[in-house]
Design a protein around this motif. Structure first.
Motif, PDB file in Angstrom:
ATOM      1  N   SER A 165      24.833-115.877 -14.272  1.00  0.00           N
ATOM      2  CA  SER A 165      23.464-116.045 -13.792  1.00  0.00           C
ATOM      3  C   SER A 165      23.323-117.199 -12.797  1.00  0.00           C
ATOM      4  O   SER A 165      22.273-117.385 -12.183  1.00  0.00           O
ATOM      5  N   ASP A 166      24.386-117.984 -12.626  1.00  0.00           N
ATOM      6  CA  ASP A 166      24.371-119.118 -11.707  1.00  0.00           C
ATOM      7  C   ASP A 166      24.699-118.610 -10.305  1.00  0.00           C
ATOM      8  O   ASP A 166      25.839-118.671  -9.855  1.00  0.00           O
ATOM      9  N   GLN A 167      23.677-118.095  -9.625  1.00  0.00           N
ATOM     10  CA  GLN A 167      23.868-117.481  -8.318  1.00  0.00           C
ATOM     11  C   GLN A 167      23.311-118.362  -7.205  1.00  0.00           C
ATOM     12  O   GLN A 167      22.420-119.177  -7.426  1.00  0.00           O
ATOM     13  N   ALA A 168      23.855-118.172  -6.034  1.00  0.00           N
ATOM     14  CA  ALA A 168      23.438-118.972  -4.884  1.00  0.00           C
ATOM     15  C   ALA A 168      21.985-118.710  -4.538  1.00  0.00           C
ATOM     16  O   ALA A 168      21.536-117.558  -4.557  1.00  0.00           O
ATOM     17  N   PRO A 169      21.226-119.762  -4.223  1.00  0.00           N
ATOM     18  CA  PRO A 169      19.860-119.571  -3.750  1.00  0.00           C
ATOM     19  C   PRO A 169      19.865-119.161  -2.286  1.00  0.00           C
ATOM     20  O   PRO A 169      20.902-119.198  -1.617  1.00  0.00           O
ATOM     21  N   GLU A 170      18.711-118.779  -1.797  1.00  0.00           N
ATOM     22  CA  GLU A 170      18.592-118.506  -0.362  1.00  0.00           C
ATOM     23  C   GLU A 170      18.593-119.823   0.396  1.00  0.00           C
ATOM     24  O   GLU A 170      18.151-120.841  -0.121  1.00  0.00           O
ATOM     25  N   PRO A 171      19.121-119.882   1.586  1.00  0.00           N
ATOM     26  CA  PRO A 171      19.605-118.744   2.384  1.00  0.00           C
ATOM     27  C   PRO A 171      21.067-118.377   2.121  1.00  0.00           C
ATOM     28  O   PRO A 171      21.596-117.467   2.741  1.00  0.00           O
ATOM     29  N   TRP A 229      24.550-125.788  -1.501  1.00  0.00           N
ATOM     30  CA  TRP A 229      24.695-125.375  -2.902  1.00  0.00           C
ATOM     31  C   TRP A 229      26.137-125.531  -3.381  1.00  0.00           C
ATOM     32  O   TRP A 229      27.076-125.162  -2.693  1.00  0.00           O
ATOM     33  N   LYS A 230      26.295-126.123  -4.585  1.00  0.00           N
ATOM     34  CA  LYS A 230      27.597-126.322  -5.224  1.00  0.00           C
ATOM     35  C   LYS A 230      28.519-127.258  -4.439  1.00  0.00           C
ATOM     36  O   LYS A 230      29.747-127.177  -4.562  1.00  0.00           O
ATOM     37  N   ILE A 231      27.929-128.140  -3.643  1.00  0.00           N
ATOM     38  CA  ILE A 231      28.727-129.119  -2.910  1.00  0.00           C
ATOM     39  C   ILE A 231      28.173-130.516  -3.172  1.00  0.00           C
ATOM     40  O   ILE A 231      27.021-130.806  -2.851  1.00  0.00           O
ATOM     41  N   ASP A 232      28.981-131.376  -3.796  1.00  0.00           N
ATOM     42  CA  ASP A 232      28.647-132.779  -3.974  1.00  0.00           C
ATOM     43  C   ASP A 232      29.684-133.613  -3.226  1.00  0.00           C
ATOM     44  O   ASP A 232      30.751-133.102  -2.841  1.00  0.00           O
ATOM     45  N   THR A 233      29.391-134.868  -3.017  1.00  0.00           N
ATOM     46  CA  THR A 233      30.375-135.755  -2.410  1.00  0.00           C
ATOM     47  C   THR A 233      30.466-137.034  -3.214  1.00  0.00           C
ATOM     48  O   THR A 233      29.505-137.465  -3.853  1.00  0.00           O
ATOM     49  N   LEU A 342       9.535-129.752   2.839  1.00  0.00           N
ATOM     50  CA  LEU A 342       9.846-129.810   1.417  1.00  0.00           C
ATOM     51  C   LEU A 342      10.578-128.548   0.960  1.00  0.00           C
ATOM     52  O   LEU A 342      11.524-128.617   0.166  1.00  0.00           O
ATOM     53  N   THR A 343      10.169-127.392   1.471  1.00  0.00           N
ATOM     54  CA  THR A 343      10.847-126.141   1.122  1.00  0.00           C
ATOM     55  C   THR A 343      12.278-126.145   1.614  1.00  0.00           C
ATOM     56  O   THR A 343      13.213-125.719   0.909  1.00  0.00           O
ATOM     57  N   SER A 344      12.498-126.656   2.816  1.00  0.00           N
ATOM     58  CA  SER A 344      13.845-126.734   3.370  1.00  0.00           C
ATOM     59  C   SER A 344      14.720-127.675   2.548  1.00  0.00           C
ATOM     60  O   SER A 344      15.860-127.353   2.213  1.00  0.00           O
ATOM     61  N   ALA A 345      14.192-128.849   2.201  1.00  0.00           N
ATOM     62  CA  ALA A 345      14.948-129.815   1.404  1.00  0.00           C
ATOM     63  C   ALA A 345      15.281-129.245   0.037  1.00  0.00           C
ATOM     64  O   ALA A 345      16.395-129.429  -0.484  1.00  0.00           O
ATOM     65  N   ALA A 346      14.329-128.529  -0.578  1.00  0.00           N
ATOM     66  CA  ALA A 346      14.566-127.929  -1.890  1.00  0.00           C
ATOM     67  C   ALA A 346      15.679-126.891  -1.826  1.00  0.00           C
ATOM     68  O   ALA A 346      16.500-126.779  -2.744  1.00  0.00           O
ATOM     69  N   GLY A 347      15.723-126.132  -0.747  1.00  0.00           N
ATOM     70  CA  GLY A 347      16.790-125.152  -0.584  1.00  0.00           C
ATOM     71  C   GLY A 347      18.145-125.801  -0.456  1.00  0.00           C
ATOM     72  O   GLY A 347      19.142-125.304  -0.991  1.00  0.00           O
ATOM     73  N   TRP A 348      18.195-126.950   0.223  1.00  0.00           N
ATOM     74  CA  TRP A 348      19.468-127.641   0.405  1.00  0.00           C
ATOM     75  C   TRP A 348      20.032-128.160  -0.910  1.00  0.00           C
ATOM     76  O   TRP A 348      21.238-128.270  -1.067  1.00  0.00           O
ATOM     77  N   ILE A 349      19.194-128.499  -1.862  1.00  0.00           N
ATOM     78  CA  ILE A 349      19.704-129.023  -3.139  1.00  0.00           C
ATOM     79  C   ILE A 349      19.822-127.933  -4.190  1.00  0.00           C
ATOM     80  O   ILE A 349      20.123-128.205  -5.349  1.00  0.00           O
ATOM     81  N   GLY A 350      19.562-126.673  -3.818  1.00  0.00           N
ATOM     82  CA  GLY A 350      19.829-125.564  -4.714  1.00  0.00           C
ATOM     83  C   GLY A 350      18.702-125.119  -5.610  1.00  0.00           C
ATOM     84  O   GLY A 350      18.930-124.337  -6.541  1.00  0.00           O
ATOM     85  N   LEU A 351      17.473-125.588  -5.365  1.00  0.00           N
ATOM     86  CA  LEU A 351      16.348-125.119  -6.175  1.00  0.00           C
ATOM     87  C   LEU A 351      15.944-123.710  -5.736  1.00  0.00           C
ATOM     88  O   LEU A 351      15.845-123.440  -4.535  1.00  0.00           O
ATOM     89  N   PRO A 352      15.713-122.806  -6.685  1.00  0.00           N
ATOM     90  CA  PRO A 352      15.238-121.463  -6.319  1.00  0.00           C
ATOM     91  C   PRO A 352      13.956-121.544  -5.508  1.00  0.00           C
ATOM     92  O   PRO A 352      13.067-122.358  -5.797  1.00  0.00           O
ATOM     93  N   GLN A 357       8.497-123.492  -4.353  1.00  0.00           N
ATOM     94  CA  GLN A 357       7.177-123.315  -3.741  1.00  0.00           C
ATOM     95  C   GLN A 357       6.053-123.569  -4.733  1.00  0.00           C
ATOM     96  O   GLN A 357       5.009-124.127  -4.363  1.00  0.00           O
ATOM     97  N   ARG A 358       6.249-123.174  -6.005  1.00  0.00           N
ATOM     98  CA  ARG A 358       5.231-123.470  -7.019  1.00  0.00           C
ATOM     99  C   ARG A 358       5.081-124.975  -7.205  1.00  0.00           C
ATOM    100  O   ARG A 358       3.954-125.494  -7.295  1.00  0.00           O
ATOM    101  N   THR A 359       6.206-125.672  -7.266  1.00  0.00           N
ATOM    102  CA  THR A 359       6.170-127.127  -7.446  1.00  0.00           C
ATOM    103  C   THR A 359       5.516-127.805  -6.251  1.00  0.00           C
ATOM    104  O   THR A 359       4.705-128.733  -6.398  1.00  0.00           O
TER     105      THR A 359
END
Length: 376
Positions: A165-171, A229-233, A342-352, A357-359
């Protein structure tokens, strides 16, 4: 029962190679008056105490192993008890720690079989000194921690999904990404590049640690999801598990070239500054966000979201949305820009996207009700 021996050897090998092939025999100490011979012997027997001295002085020897590149001479009675490491797995971990130090990686002990530090202050314990390493790793079969900052490293941690169930978010999902390695390849392609080979450690979970040299202009710190997504440093202030370490999941294995390569410019661009912030700075200013105060506030909140650790991302996004909502309520910031960034930043950190958008809507709506007071 273990039989220990001291090898007062001639040439560069002595009796040690044959002795260690005999079950129950361990070479505890070795001595030679020729420095090159000691260096050669040490490279083959790193857990043995070495003495670079005239063999006629063998009535007194060191109580601790000495790296052949050090010239200090400390002598004590041979009656002082010493622990002798004979377990092959323990010896392999000790050799791995010395290997890292030989390549300029500052190491410290991780708890045996684990990924957590085996000392209270791991930053202070990190070292490339072979004498210190030999003392520490003789005590227990410690795993190897590599301190990124003192080693001059920026390590890119590419992870795998934890479960189906741990799938990549968009994009990323729409672009076919299913792992951190896939996302990194896409980020590189977006910059007109491709990931180049560098020193790499394969993790037991199927992930990878890519070792790069820090940029000359200054060390980069840690990040979580900033690249994608799935990339830390791990950089200044962080550490990674070194090759040769063993956990219940398996062994960390070195692959690829033996030396870290320079951090590619496209990765530097992805990390500093963060892409969403850079886009915000490049967008033409409008009458509602042209004020320097507003731009600084927008940038600051986006950076907080991008640096948020797992488990804190949604709360951080909510606080950022509230803060920017206050600027919207004070007519200092256009609501569309706040939402988009905010939507762009949320996508970069992997939030669905739907959750983000609700948050964002909740936070901005609450912030508008409490407009920020700002004197011109």
């Amino acid at each position: 029962m273990t039989l220990t021996m001291t090898d007062l050897f001639c040439g560069a090998r002595g009796s040690s190679p044959g002795a260690v092939q005999v079950p129950g025999v361990a070479v505890k100490r070795a001595a030679n008056h020729w420095k090159l011979a000691v260096e050669t012997h040490y490279s083959n027997h790193p857990t043995t105490d070495h003495d670079h001295t005239d063999r006629s002085a063998s009535q007194q020897v060191r109580s601790e192993p000495v790296h052949p590149h050090r010239n200090e001479v400390e002598t004590v009675s041979t009656t002082q008890p010493q622990r002798v490491v004979t377990d092959p797995a323990h010896q392999a971990l000790s050799r791995a720690a010395h290997w890292h130090a030989d390549h300029g990686f500052a190491v410290f002990p991780l708890a045996p079989g684990r990924k957590t530090p085996g000392v209270t202050d791991w930053k202070a314990a990190a070292t490339t000194d072979h004498l210190a390493i030999a003392r520490i790793w003789r005590k227990a079969p410690y795993n190897i921690g590599v301190a990124a900052g003192p080693s001059g490293l920026l390590v890119v941690d590419l992870d795998q999904p934890k479960n189906p169930s741990d799938q990549a978010p968009e994009p990323w999902r729409a672009r076919g990404a299913t792992s951190g390695a896939d996302v990194l390849a896409l980020v590189a392609a977006d910059h007109g590049a491709s990931p180049q080979p560098t020193y790499t450690v394969a993790t037991p979970s199927g992930g990878q640690h890519l070792y790069y040299r820090q940029p000359a202009r200054g060390q980069l710190g840690n990040s979580a999801g900033r690249i994608g997504w799935k990339i830390d440093t791990r950089g200044r202030g962080g550490y990674v598990v070194g090759a040769g370490s063993i956990t219940t999941d398996g062994r960390y294995l070195a692959t690829g070239p033996s030396a870290p390569q320079p951090l590619p410019s496209w990765l530097i661009d992805a990390l500093d500054p963060p892409a969403p912030v850079a886009q915000a700075l490049q967008r033409p200013a409008s009458s509602s966000n042209s004020d320097a105060y507003t731009l600084a506030a927008l940038t600051g909140e986006l950076e907080k979201v991008l640096a948020a650790a797992p488990g804190q991302r949604n709360d951080t996004l909510n606080r950022a949305a509230f803060a920017l909502g206050q600027l919207v309520g004070a007519q200092l910031l256009d609501q569309r820009i706040a939402r988009d960034e905010l939507t762009s930043a949320a996508g970069w950190i992997g939030l669905p996207r739907s959750e983000a958008q609700r948050t964002i809507t909740s936070g901005i709506t609450a912030g508008i009700r409490c407009p920020r007071q700002h004197s011109a």
